[in-house]
Design a protein around this motif. Structure first.
Motif, PDB file in Angstrom:
ATOM      1  N   GLY A   8     -15.441  -2.876  -2.578  1.00  0.00           N
ATOM      2  CA  GLY A   8     -14.693  -2.591  -1.459  1.00  0.00           C
ATOM      3  C   GLY A   8     -13.009  -2.334  -1.652  1.00  0.00           C
ATOM      4  N   TRP A   9     -12.650  -1.863  -0.325  1.00  0.00           N
ATOM      5  CA  TRP A   9     -11.227  -1.858  -0.491  1.00  0.00           C
ATOM      6  C   TRP A   9     -10.650  -2.165   1.115  1.00  0.00           C
ATOM      7  N   ALA A  10      -9.431  -2.257   1.048  1.00  0.00           N
ATOM      8  CA  ALA A  10      -8.753  -2.417   2.547  1.00  0.00           C
ATOM      9  C   ALA A  10      -7.236  -1.849   2.288  1.00  0.00           C
ATOM     10  N   ALA A  11      -7.045  -1.111   3.620  1.00  0.00           N
ATOM     11  CA  ALA A  11      -5.573  -0.665   3.288  1.00  0.00           C
ATOM     12  C   ALA A  11      -4.903  -1.036   4.706  1.00  0.00           C
ATOM     13  N   GLY A  12      -3.494  -1.467   4.706  1.00  0.00           N
ATOM     14  CA  GLY A  12      -2.910  -1.802   5.715  1.00  0.00           C
ATOM     15  C   GLY A  12      -2.419  -0.400   6.717  1.00  0.00           C
ATOM     16  N   ILE A  13      -2.866  -0.540   7.879  1.00  0.00           N
ATOM     17  CA  ILE A  13      -2.659   0.778   8.884  1.00  0.00           C
ATOM     18  C   ILE A  13      -1.284   0.863   8.792  1.00  0.00           C
ATOM     19  N   GLU A  14      -0.464  -0.047   9.076  1.00  0.00           N
ATOM     20  CA  GLU A  14       1.284   0.094   9.357  1.00  0.00           C
ATOM     21  C   GLU A  14       1.613   0.708   8.149  1.00  0.00           C
ATOM     22  N   ARG A  15       1.239   0.525   7.079  1.00  0.00           N
ATOM     23  CA  ARG A  15       1.844   0.807   5.733  1.00  0.00           C
ATOM     24  C   ARG A  15       1.575   2.136   5.478  1.00  0.00           C
ATOM     25  N   LEU A  16       0.325   2.798   5.689  1.00  0.00           N
ATOM     26  CA  LEU A  16      -0.120   4.036   5.731  1.00  0.00           C
ATOM     27  C   LEU A  16       0.801   5.125   6.498  1.00  0.00           C
ATOM     28  N   ALA A  17       0.793   4.198   8.052  1.00  0.00           N
ATOM     29  CA  ALA A  17       1.652   5.097   8.981  1.00  0.00           C
ATOM     30  C   ALA A  17       2.951   5.255   8.756  1.00  0.00           C
TER      31      ALA A  17
ATOM     32  N   VAL B 152      -7.686  -0.629   7.885  1.00  0.00           N
ATOM     33  CA  VAL B 152      -9.196   0.078   7.534  1.00  0.00           C
ATOM     34  C   VAL B 152      -9.754  -0.604   6.426  1.00  0.00           C
ATOM     35  N   ASP B 153     -11.148  -0.490   6.429  1.00  0.00           N
ATOM     36  CA  ASP B 153     -11.906  -1.203   5.491  1.00  0.00           C
ATOM     37  C   ASP B 153     -13.173  -0.537   4.985  1.00  0.00           C
ATOM     38  N   ALA B 154     -13.479  -0.547   3.597  1.00  0.00           N
ATOM     39  CA  ALA B 154     -14.718   0.275   3.372  1.00  0.00           C
ATOM     40  C   ALA B 154     -15.332  -0.670   2.161  1.00  0.00           C
ATOM     41  N   GLU B 155     -16.694  -0.927   2.582  1.00  0.00           N
ATOM     42  CA  GLU B 155     -17.114  -1.680   1.546  1.00  0.00           C
ATOM     43  C   GLU B 155     -18.863  -1.192   1.057  1.00  0.00           C
ATOM     44  N   ILE B 156     -19.295  -1.348  -0.095  1.00  0.00           N
ATOM     45  CA  ILE B 156     -20.594  -1.140  -0.388  1.00  0.00           C
ATOM     46  C   ILE B 156     -21.211  -2.283  -0.744  1.00  0.00           C
TER      47      ILE B 156
ATOM     48  N   PHE C 250     -13.104   8.366  -2.403  1.00  0.00           N
ATOM     49  CA  PHE C 250     -12.716   8.127  -0.719  1.00  0.00           C
ATOM     50  C   PHE C 250     -11.537   7.881  -0.500  1.00  0.00           C
ATOM     51  N   ALA C 251     -10.821   6.815  -1.299  1.00  0.00           N
ATOM     52  CA  ALA C 251      -9.585   6.136  -1.006  1.00  0.00           C
ATOM     53  C   ALA C 251      -8.685   7.290  -1.227  1.00  0.00           C
ATOM     54  N   ASP C 252      -8.860   7.999  -2.338  1.00  0.00           N
ATOM     55  CA  ASP C 252      -7.803   9.059  -2.744  1.00  0.00           C
ATOM     56  C   ASP C 252      -8.132  10.297  -1.732  1.00  0.00           C
ATOM     57  N   GLN C 253      -9.234  10.539  -1.234  1.00  0.00           N
ATOM     58  CA  GLN C 253      -9.269  11.681  -0.421  1.00  0.00           C
ATOM     59  C   GLN C 253      -8.528  11.250   0.867  1.00  0.00           C
ATOM     60  N   LEU C 254      -8.759  10.001   1.448  1.00  0.00           N
ATOM     61  CA  LEU C 254      -7.974   9.605   2.533  1.00  0.00           C
ATOM     62  C   LEU C 254      -6.394   9.846   2.252  1.00  0.00           C
TER      63      LEU C 254
ATOM     64  N   PHE D  48      -0.071   5.634  13.783  1.00  0.00           N
ATOM     65  CA  PHE D  48      -0.982   4.471  13.821  1.00  0.00           C
ATOM     66  C   PHE D  48      -2.327   5.162  13.917  1.00  0.00           C
ATOM     67  N   GLN D  49      -2.403   5.926  15.181  1.00  0.00           N
ATOM     68  CA  GLN D  49      -3.865   6.492  15.590  1.00  0.00           C
ATOM     69  C   GLN D  49      -4.331   7.490  14.763  1.00  0.00           C
ATOM     70  N   HIS D  50      -3.269   8.262  14.195  1.00  0.00           N
ATOM     71  CA  HIS D  50      -3.553   9.394  13.053  1.00  0.00           C
ATOM     72  C   HIS D  50      -4.184   8.789  11.948  1.00  0.00           C
ATOM     73  N   VAL D  51      -3.884   7.815  11.628  1.00  0.00           N
ATOM     74  CA  VAL D  51      -4.579   6.946  10.209  1.00  0.00           C
ATOM     75  C   VAL D  51      -5.742   6.592  10.558  1.00  0.00           C
ATOM     76  N   VAL D  52      -5.916   6.026  11.619  1.00  0.00           N
ATOM     77  CA  VAL D  52      -7.276   5.384  12.166  1.00  0.00           C
ATOM     78  C   VAL D  52      -8.299   6.671  12.256  1.00  0.00           C
ATOM     79  N   ASP D  53      -7.777   7.576  12.983  1.00  0.00           N
ATOM     80  CA  ASP D  53      -8.755   8.778  13.159  1.00  0.00           C
ATOM     81  C   ASP D  53      -9.171   9.450  12.076  1.00  0.00           C
ATOM     82  N   THR D  54      -8.001   9.435  10.790  1.00  0.00           N
ATOM     83  CA  THR D  54      -8.277  10.422   9.680  1.00  0.00           C
ATOM     84  C   THR D  54      -9.344   9.537   8.801  1.00  0.00           C
ATOM     85  N   PHE D  55      -9.037   8.182   9.000  1.00  0.00           N
ATOM     86  CA  PHE D  55     -10.191   7.213   8.085  1.00  0.00           C
ATOM     87  C   PHE D  55     -11.541   7.377   8.792  1.00  0.00           C
TER      88      PHE D  55
END
Ligand code: ATP
Ligand code: MG
Length: 415
Positions: free
Chosen positions: A305-314, A129-133, A148-152, A23-30
């Motif tokens: 913008g977009w949002a991603a579920g941290i648990e699903r990424l983790a 995690v969430d990103a907006e313009i 950005f999403a792709d690089q993440l 979980f933390q790894h996803v947040v830190d990377t984001f």
């Protein structure tokens, strides 16, 4: 007298060890990647006036009609725990005067709440995690967010097996024309639709495309796509987005019937999906929401913008190695115990990760030091202390040498 311990609430999580580490790894990377893209981090409230979500997300969506945690506070106001970030960010954009910074690139992370049936990958308190313009109507903004999403996903090492599905929902006139064609299609199959989709047909027919009910899937999958209804302007906007993705080397596939669950989307809509998480296959999703700020009573303002579920990424990331201390301190005897506190503090103040067990004999402490993955053990006996030295043991090489206490930090740092 103490009663029974109350249970954890269904659909919430306590994380320790492996689950927390990924979980933390996803947040830190984001947060590392969003800084590379120039997105500022924001903090916004976990709860808002219910109207913030009801008016923007849309009364007929699943989120507003059945998933929100809404309650009256002690002052009698209706408040809601945020089910997503976008609406709260749009509210802040208006109430905090952030419009002066437009176009504004912002990112956030934290808990969100939805009353859903809990299952693997689906919780009632989950994290995004969430990103907006905000304040940018240009396709360049859509492209930047997608790259950005792709690089993440690449930096998390999970891009393989995750596909970017891309669609456009067009502009107002496009949507109206498509909607009419969809209604005609669904009316033809009325008898085979789920009860829920019959209701959607009255209130919000686009959402039938998003249905998870197996009875609806064949009808949704054979529905007309949007392309025949795109205005020139909408088609050109979409062409610019796809050209930008191609130039940036981001792979995508077209899904002509992809819609998003929330009402406020226009033009670009996308989901990064995988088949590695069973039914919970959408890991990151978003799109353009030019109508959102207006629906909150603000001036017409473009946004994407977009949002991603941290648990699903983790879950996709899997296990991440636990961080090991650089040094374990092993004191022997009461005098060494006290001196060890000084050495431990010195090491930590010098930025060296050091640890010392609270109890245990030499053998136990040595086992613990080995199990922790520490690079070195510093063994402090009373004789060594009297000489102003310690034994420094390299735990992987198994070698040991005597080191002056005042040289210890430098020695350990040199590895
Ligand atoms: P789904 O179709 O899975 O219900 P959604 O369309 O409701 O997802 P969004 O509102 O787009 O989801 O939220 C963005 C992301 O948040 C999703 O792609 C998913 O990764 C995650 N997510 C959504 N709901 C949950 C949940 N209840 N538990 C865990 N993660 C979730
Ligand atoms: Mg949902």
């Amino acid at each position: 007298m103490a009663g029974q311990t109350p249970n954890r609430i269904r659909g919430t999580q306590d994380m320790l060890g492996e689950a927390q580490l990924s979980f933390q790894h996803v947040v830190d990377t984001f947060h590392r990647v969003r800084a590379l893209y120039g997105f500022q981090r924001v903090e916004i409230p976990i709860f808002e006036s219910t109207a913030v979500f009801a008016r923007s997300i849309g009364e007929t969506t699943d989120v507003v009609s059945k998933e929100m945690y809404t309650f009256e506070d002690r002052g009698g106001d209706s408040v809601t725990l945020r089910p997503e970030f976008t609406a709260g960010i749009a509210r802040a954009y208006l109430t905090e005067g952030w419009q002066q910074f437009a176009p504004l690139k912002i990112a956030a992370s934290g808990p969100v709440f939805r009353y859903e049936r809990p299952q693997k990958g689906r919780y009632r308190q989950f994290h995004q995690v969430d990103a907006e313009i905000l304040g940018a109507g240009e396709p360049q903004a859509d492209i930047e967010l997608l790259v950005f999403a792709d690089q993440l996903l690449h930096e998390l090492g999970i891009a393989d097996g995750v596909t970017l599905q891309l669609n456009t929902l067009g502009d107002g006139p496009t949507r109206e024309a498509w909607r009419a064609a969809l209604v005609a299609h669904f009316e033809k199959h009325r008898g085979d639709l789920s009860e829920e989709s019959l209701d959607r047909l009255e209130r919000n027919p686009l959402r039938i495309l998003d249905s998870k009910d197996p009875r609806d899937r064949p009808i949704a999958d054979s529905a007309p796509g949007i392309d025949a209804f795109l205005t020139d302007e909408a088609a050109s906007f979409f062409a610019q987005v796809t050209a930008g993705l191609d130039a940036a080397g981001v792979k995508w596939t077209r899904n002509e019937t992809l819609v998003r669950g929330l009402d406020y989307y226009r033009h670009t809509a996308f989901e990064f999906v995988t088949d590695r998480l069973g039914a919970q296959g959408t890991v990151l999703a978003g799109g353009r929401y030019d109508g959102l700020v207006g629906s909150l009573g603000g001036p017409e303002t473009p946004g994407v913008g977009w949002a991603a579920g941290i648990e699903r990424l983790a879950m996709l990331v899997g296990s991440v190695p636990a961080p090991a201390p650089d040094v374990a301190i092993i004191p022997m005897g009461a005098a060494a115990d006290a001196a060890a506190q000084g050495i431990l503090a010195d090491l930590r103040r010098a930025g060296v990760a050091a640890d010392m067990a609270f109890r245990g004999n030499m053998k136990k402490r040595m086992q613990k030091a080995n199990a922790s993955g520490a690079r070195f053990a510093v063994i402090l006996g009373e004789d060594e202390l009297a000489k102003g030295v310690a034994a420094l043991k390299d735990l992987s090489a198994g070698t040991q040498e005597e080191v002056a206490l005042d040289a210890l930090v430098a020695k350990v740092r040199a590895g």
